[in-house]
Design an enzyme around this catalytic site. Structure first.
Site, mmCIF file in Angstrom:
data_model
loop_
_atom_site.group_PDB
_atom_site.id
_atom_site.type_symbol
_atom_site.label_atom_id
_atom_site.label_comp_id
_atom_site.label_asym_id
_atom_site.label_seq_id
_atom_site.Cartn_x
_atom_site.Cartn_y
_atom_site.Cartn_z
ATOM 1 N N CYS A 89 0.815 -1.224 0.000
ATOM 2 C CA CYS A 89 0.000 0.000 0.000
ATOM 3 C C CYS A 89 0.847 1.271 0.000
ATOM 4 C CB CYS A 89 -0.931 0.019 1.201
ATOM 5 S SG CYS A 89 -2.131 -1.330 1.205
ATOM 6 N N HIS A 345 -9.054 3.582 -1.831
ATOM 7 C CA HIS A 345 -7.639 3.237 -1.613
ATOM 8 C C HIS A 345 -7.125 2.502 -2.850
ATOM 9 C CE1 HIS A 345 -3.972 1.767 -0.052
ATOM 10 N NE2 HIS A 345 -4.407 0.805 0.751
ATOM 11 N N CYS A 375 0.142 2.229 6.533
ATOM 12 C CA CYS A 375 0.425 0.841 6.912
ATOM 13 C C CYS A 375 0.589 0.031 5.638
ATOM 14 C CB CYS A 375 -0.698 0.271 7.772
ATOM 15 S SG CYS A 375 -2.334 0.282 7.014
#
Length: 399
Positions: A89, A345, A375
């Site tokens: 991510c 996202h 994260c």
């Protein structure tokens, strides 16, 4: 050491899975934000020395070095190199850090950090699922199994572990998530995203139009509606409503040296203050931004109270909530225009997406320092601290 400056930052509006950006090839989506960086900054395309592109699912239409393909599909000349990186991510936040490191080392003067992810066209997990289903591979190597016997690395499980560790209830997670939507609604209706969003031409059933608004925001979100969403696990507290939305999107940030500012008459928006990356527990996995933030602030000789705005990726509501609890940060400074729960996202594009929003909002508010953290799979976290180049001091801001 040389300074590194952000002189432009752009993103597409997020597209829901199967939504308005579903018909756009990810290479072309990434190319459009590269073009926007050139157009808005006015820098000669040939001056760009490298493009660092974040992308998580590097298969299908995102295989074959999607960063290089995006350069070839853009108005950048073919002489501009590119590399595609995967830090899960945090891929494009790491792209920012690699680009800044290149500039700060004196190796290069003009680098674009970017990210792209079409989660519609290249679904999450598809890059390995095909092989596993065909019996062509295993999720864990023998070496990993020896060190972590019987353990499955799972972000959903990690997010639940965090919620349990900090005592977050279903109701608290839902409330945080509802506020994410409400902030995103207010930001959109107030035109706060207007300067950062690159319009993307799309074809719809009604004809051609431009995609300019984040598609995942729920304008009718309510506490009652969130309370009715089924939990992700029977004994857990998280739901789809308190998790980030699957999203299509691209984003880019132009990072240059002080010399390039002079050579190309560029206006700096923000200066890079600190670049930090740390790693910790791969099982709980998503808690690492808490400890990475501690390290970044210490290295920058700053306190959490010195930071005017925070962008903490809302992979799951439990992550930024734990971050707030650990850092004792002011919740009024966190994700002030909403986060991934409302805005989406797009995995490999989220790092430069959050940085884009942080840069624009920090300048809009006249704040000095902004902090971004994500994260990431495997228990890794990036933290980037920036300083507004137009900050005029607390007295000027108060006036």
């Amino acid at each position: 050491m040389a300074e590194a400056y952000i002189v432009e930052a752009v993103r597409t509006a997020g597209g829901r899975r199967g939504g308005k950006l579903a018909g756009v090839h990810p290479v072309d989506l990434a190319a459009r934000v590269l073009d926007a960086i050139i157009d808005r900054s006015g820098i000669p395309p040939e001056a760009v020395e490298d493009v660092v592109m974040g992308c998580v699912s590097q298969g299908g239409e995102q295989a074959g070095q999607v960063g290089r393909n995006a350069v070839l599909a853009s108005k950048l000349p073919q002489s501009v190199p590119a590399v595609t990186i995967d830090r899960q991510c945090g891929s494009s936040q790491q792209a920012v850090q690699f680009a800044a490191q290149a500039v700060m080392s004196g190796t290069q003067d003009v680098v674009i950090a970017a990210g792209v992810e079409s989660m519609t066209r290249v679904p999450m997990g598809s890059t390995f699922k095909l092989f596993y289903d065909a019996g062509l591979g295993k999720n864990k190597s023998p070496g990993l199994e020896e060190k972590y016997p019987g353990i499955v690395f799972n972000q959903f499980a990690g997010a639940e572990m965090i919620a349990k560790k900090y005592g977050f209830t279903r109701e608290a997670l839902d409330e945080f998530s509802l506020n994410s939507h409400r902030k995103a609604v207010a930001a959109t209706q107030g035109g706060k995203f207007r300067d950062e969003i690159v319009p993307i031409a799309i074809e719809t059933a009604d004809g051609a139009e431009e995609h300019t608004a984040d598609e995942g925001i729920r304008y009718d979100a309510s506490a009652e509606g969130m309370a009715g969403v089924k939990k992700l696990s029977e004994d857990g507290v998280l739901t789809a409503a308190s998790s980030s939305q699957i999203c299509d999107g691209a984003s880019a940030v132009l990072i240059v040296s002080a010399e390039a500012l002079k050579t190309y008459d560029l206006k700096p928006l923000a200066k890079i203050v600190n670049l930090t990356v740390t790693a910790g527990d791969p099982v709980v996995m998503l808690e690492e931004p808490l400890f990475a933030t501690d390290k970044a602030l210490k290295r920058a000789s700053l306190s959490i109270d010195d930071i005017d705005l925070y962008e903490v990726n809302e992979a799951f509501a439990s992550v930024p909530m734990a971050w707030l609890h650990h850092t004792k940060a002011d919740p009024q400074k966190l994700n002030v225009n909403g986060g991934a729960i409302a805005l989406g996202h797009p995995l490999g594009a989220s790092g430069t997406k959050l940085m884009t929003t942080l840069v624009h909002e920090l300048r809009r508010r006249g704040g000095r320092y902004g902090l971004q953290t994500m994260c990431e799979g495997g228990g890794v976290a990036n933290v980037t601290i920036i300083e507004n180049c137009d900050w005029q001091g607390d007295d000027a801001k108060a006036a």
